[in-house]
Design a protein around this motif. Structure first.
Motif, PDB file in Angstrom:
ATOM      1  N   TRP A 141       0.966 -20.668  -0.740  1.00 32.57           N
ATOM      2  CA  TRP A 141       0.010 -21.392  -1.587  1.00 32.57           C
ATOM      3  C   TRP A 141       0.146 -22.643  -1.185  1.00 32.57           C
ATOM      4  N   SER A 142      -1.238 -23.509  -1.225  1.00 28.22           N
ATOM      5  CA  SER A 142      -0.986 -25.077  -1.135  1.00 28.22           C
ATOM      6  C   SER A 142      -1.965 -25.425  -2.354  1.00 28.22           C
ATOM      7  N   GLN A 143      -1.579 -26.553  -2.671  1.00 32.55           N
ATOM      8  CA  GLN A 143      -2.442 -27.314  -3.877  1.00 32.55           C
ATOM      9  C   GLN A 143      -3.876 -27.952  -3.143  1.00 32.55           C
ATOM     10  N   ASP A 144      -3.781 -27.789  -1.826  1.00 31.09           N
ATOM     11  CA  ASP A 144      -5.042 -28.019  -1.193  1.00 31.09           C
ATOM     12  C   ASP A 144      -5.989 -26.781  -1.084  1.00 31.09           C
ATOM     13  N   SER A 145      -5.609 -25.929  -1.382  1.00 32.40           N
ATOM     14  CA  SER A 145      -6.355 -24.482  -1.398  1.00 32.40           C
ATOM     15  C   SER A 145      -7.694 -24.444  -2.270  1.00 32.40           C
ATOM     16  N   ASP A 146      -8.762 -24.043  -1.789  1.00 34.37           N
ATOM     17  CA  ASP A 146      -9.998 -24.194  -2.631  1.00 34.37           C
ATOM     18  C   ASP A 146     -10.030 -23.213  -3.924  1.00 34.37           C
ATOM     19  N   PRO A 147     -10.032 -23.921  -5.019  1.00 35.78           N
ATOM     20  CA  PRO A 147     -10.062 -22.824  -6.179  1.00 35.78           C
ATOM     21  C   PRO A 147     -11.542 -22.305  -6.421  1.00 35.78           C
ATOM     22  N   LYS A 148     -11.398 -21.078  -7.086  1.00 37.35           N
ATOM     23  CA  LYS A 148     -12.660 -20.529  -7.781  1.00 37.35           C
ATOM     24  C   LYS A 148     -12.455 -20.145  -9.134  1.00 37.35           C
ATOM     25  N   VAL A 149     -13.285 -20.035  -9.979  1.00 37.73           N
ATOM     26  CA  VAL A 149     -13.266 -19.468 -11.149  1.00 37.73           C
ATOM     27  C   VAL A 149     -14.209 -18.687 -11.847  1.00 37.73           C
ATOM     28  N   GLU A 150     -13.974 -17.647 -12.515  1.00 37.08           N
ATOM     29  CA  GLU A 150     -15.097 -16.991 -13.314  1.00 37.08           C
ATOM     30  C   GLU A 150     -14.729 -16.879 -14.699  1.00 37.08           C
ATOM     31  N   PHE A 151     -15.590 -16.543 -15.421  1.00 38.47           N
ATOM     32  CA  PHE A 151     -15.412 -16.784 -16.930  1.00 38.47           C
ATOM     33  C   PHE A 151     -15.777 -15.411 -17.652  1.00 38.47           C
ATOM     34  N   PHE A 152     -15.057 -15.038 -18.767  1.00 38.53           N
ATOM     35  CA  PHE A 152     -15.024 -13.856 -19.441  1.00 38.53           C
ATOM     36  C   PHE A 152     -15.195 -13.986 -20.746  1.00 38.53           C
TER      37      PHE A 152
END
Length: 445
Positions: A407-418
């Protein structure tokens, strides 16, 4: 297992000391109620020594002397207890007690009770009138600062001591129930607070008993004794109550376990996993700050926020908080717009009365990777499920890295909400905690 053992031990500890304290306070309360309880007196006075001191302190001469005050019709000692006064005659070995609660009779009333042998229906024996008049004259001729002006203090302090003992008994009686209620739920009040208060009450009762003693007949003639067993029991019991409460709170702390063992899930227990969790929370915090004008670090109700460096640590108990908490100070349209337009949630059931709670679960990998919640977090999900006044939303943040890749802190995050994750059809939770005490969750298609 940690909190169950702690709660059970705490309850047993509090119950044991409450029973001991209850017995001690009852013993003091019954002092001098009968001859068998005279040894539980608060203090005692030697009648002959008191009479001699009163004759010495009179302001003017009179025909009465010590023999007029003590002619054999009065006892050797007066024992003052919480529930009565006992006449103890060392010559005959006889002890008579006349009940009085609280025992705040004036000195002359005590003399008259002794002359009537504790029975008000009995007339004064022949010759006793001389004894009573001698005591009356001696009392009236004492310096006003010695006895007369202290009578009111003697009365209210004696009553205060007695009533505080009753309050302490009530506290001792209800302490186990109080502790059970608090150790069986999330405690906002410390379980040891009531036992601690009971100890302070017992010490207060002992203090007022000493003050009352000094403002009564004992203050005229001090025999060198500063308290009989009753006062000693009050102070020892109060001190033990304080010590046991302080020691118990250290040995058997309340149910809320240490944060690192209970509040933070399994994957937060290493530095890297804490970093992953922080990155997910910071990512959502940045988004919300751009959408909602009055959003600030106060809404970031997680201890991970201190990793930012310029934010103060969150010092509240995380037991009742999700990672983000928002209760608008007016217009909620921006929060509702965010949840509707950005998060894609149905906001029709939420209003200006709604408090919003967002829990962030962050992992590397894809959306379907296992995440973890604590039993307490699952409890809150279920508690607020479908509640229009408390919107509970799970923000599932994931870094789309391939399994096995670092894992790298430069990785591109994604989010979903529930919304309402406890019953959401796309989320499954394990039936029981794993070996670390955490519950596995997974989002599926």
């Amino acid at each position: 297992m940690y909190f169950r053992q702690s709660s059970r031990s705490s309850l047993l500890w509090i119950t044991g000391f409450s029973i001991a304290s209850l017995v001690a306070n009852l013993i003091v309360l019954l002092g001098c109620i009968s001859p068998s309880a005279k040894s539980l007196a608060l203090y005692r006075i030697n009648v002959a020594s008191l009479a001699a001191e009163m004759v010495t302190q009179k302001r003017r001469k009179d025909p009465h002397n010590v023999s007029d005050l003590v002619d054999g019709s009065l006892p050797t000692w007066w024992y003052w207890g919480m529930s009565g006064i006992c006449d103890v005659d060392e010559i005959s070995g006889e002890t008579r007690c006349h009940g009085a609660f609280p025992s705040t009779k004036t000195l002359l009333a005590v003399v008259e009770d002794s002359l009537r042998r504790g029975d008000q229906a009995v007339p004064l024996p022949a010759g006793s009138s001389i004894v009573l008049s001698s005591w009356t004259f001696a009392t009236n001729n004492l310096s006003s600062s010695v006895l007369a002006t202290k009578q009111s203090s003697f009365v209210w302090q004696g009553r205060a001591s007695a009533y505080l003992v009753i309050i302490a008994i009530i506290i001792d009686f209800f302490c186990p129930l109080f502790a059970w209620l608090l150790t069986s739920s999330s405690p906002r009040i410390h379980p040891y607070s009531l036992p601690l208060f009971g100890g302070l009450i017992a010490l207060g009762a002992g203090t007022f008993a000493i003050l009352s003693m000094d403002n009564g007949p004992h203050g005229v003639e001090s025999n060198g004794e500063y308290g009989a067993p009753g006062i000693i029991i009050l102070f020892v019991n109060g001190a033990l109550r304080l010590v046991s409460s302080a020691l118990g709170s250290k040995l058997f702390p309340p149910k809320t376990p240490p944060t690192q063992q209970w509040e933070l899930p399994n994957y937060h227990r290493t530095h890297q996993n804490a970093e992953i969790g922080y990155r997910g929370e910071h990512y959502l915090h940045t988004i919300l700050k751009g959408y909602i004008p009055d959003w600030s670090y106060d809404n970031w109700t997680s201890r991970l926020r201190s990793m930012r460096g310029d934010y103060p640590p969150f010092e509240q108990n995380e037991w009742n908080y999700s990672d983000f908490t928002y209760k608008g100070r007016g217009d909620l349209s921006r929060m509702l717009a965010f949840l509707r337009d950005y998060a894609g949630l149905d906001t029709s059931r939420w209003s200006a009365d709604t408090k919003f709670r967002l829990e962030v679960k962050t992992t590397p990998g894809d959306l379907g990777r296992i995440f973890y919640v604590s039993p307490n977090q699952l409890r809150m999900m279920r508690q607020y499920n479908g509640d229009p006044r408390n919107a509970y939303v799970l923000a599932r943040v994931y870094y789309n890295t391939q399994r096995g890749q670092p894992w790298s802190q430069d990785s591109d995050p994604k989010v979903e909400f529930f919304a309402n994750p406890a019953t959401h059809p796309r989320i499954d939770f394990a039936a029981a905690p794993n070996a670390n005490g955490d519950i596995e969750g997974r989002v599926h298609d």
